[in-house]
Motif scaffolding. Sequence first.
Motif, PDB file in Angstrom:
ATOM      1  N   LYS A  10       0.840  -1.203   0.000  1.00  0.00           N
ATOM      2  CA  LYS A  10       0.000   0.000   0.000  1.00  0.00           C
ATOM      3  C   LYS A  10       0.876   1.255   0.000  1.00  0.00           C
ATOM      4  N   HIS A  11       1.874   1.244   0.884  1.00  0.00           N
ATOM      5  CA  HIS A  11       2.786   2.389   0.985  1.00  0.00           C
ATOM      6  C   HIS A  11       3.504   2.609  -0.342  1.00  0.00           C
ATOM      7  N   THR A  12       3.878   1.530  -0.997  1.00  0.00           N
ATOM      8  CA  THR A  12       4.578   1.615  -2.280  1.00  0.00           C
ATOM      9  C   THR A  12       3.704   2.271  -3.336  1.00  0.00           C
ATOM     10  N   ALA A  13       2.440   1.883  -3.405  1.00  0.00           N
ATOM     11  CA  ALA A  13       1.539   2.434  -4.419  1.00  0.00           C
ATOM     12  C   ALA A  13       1.438   3.953  -4.289  1.00  0.00           C
ATOM     13  N   VAL A  14       1.274   4.445  -3.072  1.00  0.00           N
ATOM     14  CA  VAL A  14       1.168   5.890  -2.865  1.00  0.00           C
ATOM     15  C   VAL A  14       2.499   6.566  -3.180  1.00  0.00           C
ATOM     16  N   THR A  15       3.589   5.939  -2.783  1.00  0.00           N
ATOM     17  CA  THR A  15       4.920   6.498  -3.048  1.00  0.00           C
ATOM     18  C   THR A  15       5.158   6.644  -4.542  1.00  0.00           C
ATOM     19  N   TRP A  16       4.794   5.643  -5.325  1.00  0.00           N
ATOM     20  CA  TRP A  16       4.947   5.729  -6.774  1.00  0.00           C
ATOM     21  C   TRP A  16       4.157   6.903  -7.350  1.00  0.00           C
ATOM     22  N   MET A  17       2.943   7.100  -6.855  1.00  0.00           N
ATOM     23  CA  MET A  17       2.122   8.206  -7.359  1.00  0.00           C
ATOM     24  C   MET A  17       2.772   9.551  -7.053  1.00  0.00           C
ATOM     25  N   VAL A  18       3.278   9.689  -5.819  1.00  0.00           N
ATOM     26  CA  VAL A  18       3.919  10.950  -5.426  1.00  0.00           C
ATOM     27  C   VAL A  18       5.183  11.171  -6.256  1.00  0.00           C
ATOM     28  N   GLN A  19       5.970  10.119  -6.433  1.00  0.00           N
ATOM     29  CA  GLN A  19       7.200  10.231  -7.218  1.00  0.00           C
ATOM     30  C   GLN A  19       6.921  10.615  -8.669  1.00  0.00           C
ATOM     31  N   ALA A  20       5.749  10.209  -9.163  1.00  0.00           N
ATOM     32  CA  ALA A  20       5.382  10.530 -10.543  1.00  0.00           C
ATOM     33  C   ALA A  20       4.841  11.948 -10.675  1.00  0.00           C
ATOM     34  N   GLY A  21       4.741  12.655  -9.557  1.00  0.00           N
ATOM     35  CA  GLY A  21       4.286  14.039  -9.605  1.00  0.00           C
ATOM     36  C   GLY A  21       2.781  14.213  -9.626  1.00  0.00           C
ATOM     37  N   VAL A  22       2.019  13.157  -9.285  1.00  0.00           N
ATOM     38  CA  VAL A  22       0.561  13.280  -9.224  1.00  0.00           C
ATOM     39  C   VAL A  22       0.211  14.228  -8.075  1.00  0.00           C
ATOM     40  N   PRO A  23      -0.647  15.205  -8.299  1.00  0.00           N
ATOM     41  CA  PRO A  23      -1.004  16.153  -7.223  1.00  0.00           C
ATOM     42  C   PRO A  23      -1.566  15.433  -5.999  1.00  0.00           C
ATOM     43  N   PHE A  24      -1.249  15.966  -4.834  1.00  0.00           N
ATOM     44  CA  PHE A  24      -1.687  15.342  -3.590  1.00  0.00           C
ATOM     45  C   PHE A  24      -3.211  15.200  -3.534  1.00  0.00           C
ATOM     46  N   GLU A  25      -3.935  16.216  -4.058  1.00  0.00           N
ATOM     47  CA  GLU A  25      -5.402  16.158  -4.025  1.00  0.00           C
ATOM     48  C   GLU A  25      -5.919  14.957  -4.791  1.00  0.00           C
ATOM     49  N   ARG A  26      -5.333  14.665  -5.955  1.00  0.00           N
ATOM     50  CA  ARG A  26      -5.789  13.531  -6.769  1.00  0.00           C
ATOM     51  C   ARG A  26      -5.444  12.193  -6.104  1.00  0.00           C
ATOM     52  N   GLU A  28      -3.853  15.831   3.820  1.00  0.00           N
ATOM     53  CA  GLU A  28      -2.880  16.120   4.869  1.00  0.00           C
ATOM     54  C   GLU A  28      -1.988  14.910   5.150  1.00  0.00           C
ATOM     55  N   VAL A  29      -2.585  13.727   5.180  1.00  0.00           N
ATOM     56  CA  VAL A  29      -1.813  12.501   5.421  1.00  0.00           C
ATOM     57  C   VAL A  29      -0.858  12.239   4.266  1.00  0.00           C
ATOM     58  N   ILE A  30      -1.343  12.395   3.043  1.00  0.00           N
ATOM     59  CA  ILE A  30      -0.487  12.183   1.865  1.00  0.00           C
ATOM     60  C   ILE A  30       0.712  13.116   1.916  1.00  0.00           C
ATOM     61  N   GLU A  31       0.470  14.385   2.228  1.00  0.00           N
ATOM     62  CA  GLU A  31       1.554  15.371   2.250  1.00  0.00           C
ATOM     63  C   GLU A  31       2.530  15.111   3.389  1.00  0.00           C
ATOM     64  N   ARG A  32       1.973  14.753   4.574  1.00  0.00           N
ATOM     65  CA  ARG A  32       2.843  14.555   5.743  1.00  0.00           C
ATOM     66  C   ARG A  32       3.686  13.287   5.631  1.00  0.00           C
ATOM     67  N   VAL A  33       3.083  12.200   5.167  1.00  0.00           N
ATOM     68  CA  VAL A  33       3.775  10.908   5.163  1.00  0.00           C
ATOM     69  C   VAL A  33       4.599  10.687   3.899  1.00  0.00           C
ATOM     70  N   TYR A  34       4.076  11.179   2.761  1.00  0.00           N
ATOM     71  CA  TYR A  34       4.726  10.857   1.486  1.00  0.00           C
ATOM     72  C   TYR A  34       5.310  12.069   0.753  1.00  0.00           C
ATOM     73  N   GLY A  35       5.092  13.264   1.306  1.00  0.00           N
ATOM     74  CA  GLY A  35       5.465  14.478   0.588  1.00  0.00           C
ATOM     75  C   GLY A  35       6.924  14.560   0.180  1.00  0.00           C
ATOM     76  N   HIS A  36       7.816  13.961   0.992  1.00  0.00           N
ATOM     77  CA  HIS A  36       9.244  14.067   0.686  1.00  0.00           C
ATOM     78  C   HIS A  36       9.636  13.304  -0.573  1.00  0.00           C
ATOM     79  N   HIS A  37       8.714  12.474  -1.107  1.00  0.00           N
ATOM     80  CA  HIS A  37       9.005  11.761  -2.356  1.00  0.00           C
ATOM     81  C   HIS A  37       8.657  12.597  -3.586  1.00  0.00           C
ATOM     82  N   SER A  38       8.003  13.728  -3.386  1.00  0.00           N
ATOM     83  CA  SER A  38       7.561  14.540  -4.508  1.00  0.00           C
ATOM     84  C   SER A  38       8.743  15.211  -5.206  1.00  0.00           C
ATOM     85  N   PRO A  39       8.834  15.086  -6.533  1.00  0.00           N
ATOM     86  CA  PRO A  39       9.934  15.748  -7.263  1.00  0.00           C
ATOM     87  C   PRO A  39       9.949  17.253  -7.041  1.00  0.00           C
ATOM     88  N   SER A  40       8.779  17.881  -7.009  1.00  0.00           N
ATOM     89  CA  SER A  40       8.723  19.329  -6.831  1.00  0.00           C
ATOM     90  C   SER A  40       9.206  19.721  -5.439  1.00  0.00           C
TER      91      SER A  40
END
Length: 352
Positions: free
Chosen positions: A303-319, A329-341
Amino acid sequence: MPRIKLEIPNFRLDQRSDGYYIIRYQEDGKTKNKSTGTKDPHEAEKARAQFAIDYIKPRLTPEPTISEVVDAYIKHRTGSVASPETLNYVLAAPKRLIGNLKAESFTQSNVAEYIKQRSQEKPQARFAGRYGGRNVSEATINKELRMIRAAFNWAHAERLTERKPEFRIELSSGKVRDEWITKEQANALVRESPSHLALFILLALSTAKRREAILDLKWDDVDLSRPGHEVLHFGEDVGNKKRGSTPIAGNKRLIAALNAAKEKAETDYVIEWRGERVEDVKTALSGAAKRAGIPHLSSHVLKHTAVTWMVQAGVPFERIAKFTNTSKEVIERVYGHHSPSFVQEAIAAVAF
């Protein structure tokens, strides 16, 4: 046909010979009466409704102990959480160490003493396995005290206790887990898995759903009838575990796997093995992970991997939040550091 035993008694109004209405109900196999004190049918109905509400309210002694508050809280939450046994497990240590204390007199010094005692103990294995020689972690103690505070807050909201909890918890809640696998590892994992586990892995990595939601998925919940609009319905939320529906249109690999599995299905459940529903995949997943050369893999990591892949691909947190039925808020707090931006902005900020 035998009558179904109700957890909550039926309350009905009867009128006595003197004209007063009484409430009749069954308790412990016996018929009991409660006077409404009125001959007016409308007032009697109001009394019956109020009596029914008061009957199901939780009750505590005038000066309840922490154990009494905790037990009432567990009973209250049992029907609304995915794993009620977790509540008993988390609150077992507080009940053992501070359960005899009066809830109303629990103070910051009691918190400090609890932390001191608990931090000197060794954790008890919840299931099979050993923890080694380490002591109970700060994150565990933090969780236990937060659960106690939640029980106190509930009791106060229900007007079962007078004083709101005022103690602080000056402990770390533990570091955010950051375990995930690469797509190359995911493909290797699927190759090393039997068919039912391979389908489970595809579902987990394609939907970011929890293990229980995937194992509960039935073929009636899989809508592949409209090309371009394929969707999976994971059912109602369980406690604070969100499920909802997940679109899979365009995921050709998963759709093909589902169609192939449906042709061979022998049960109502999507994940089956040898004609029976699969209750858990822990052992099978661990074995496949070892064969694929992946250490310490669990269904939660998928589960964690699936969300991480989405964040790494630059998918907006809202989507991502909408797709996974998780808060932004959870997506940004837990996975935000994987975001390219996030990385680019941080590096640009410290460049000089």
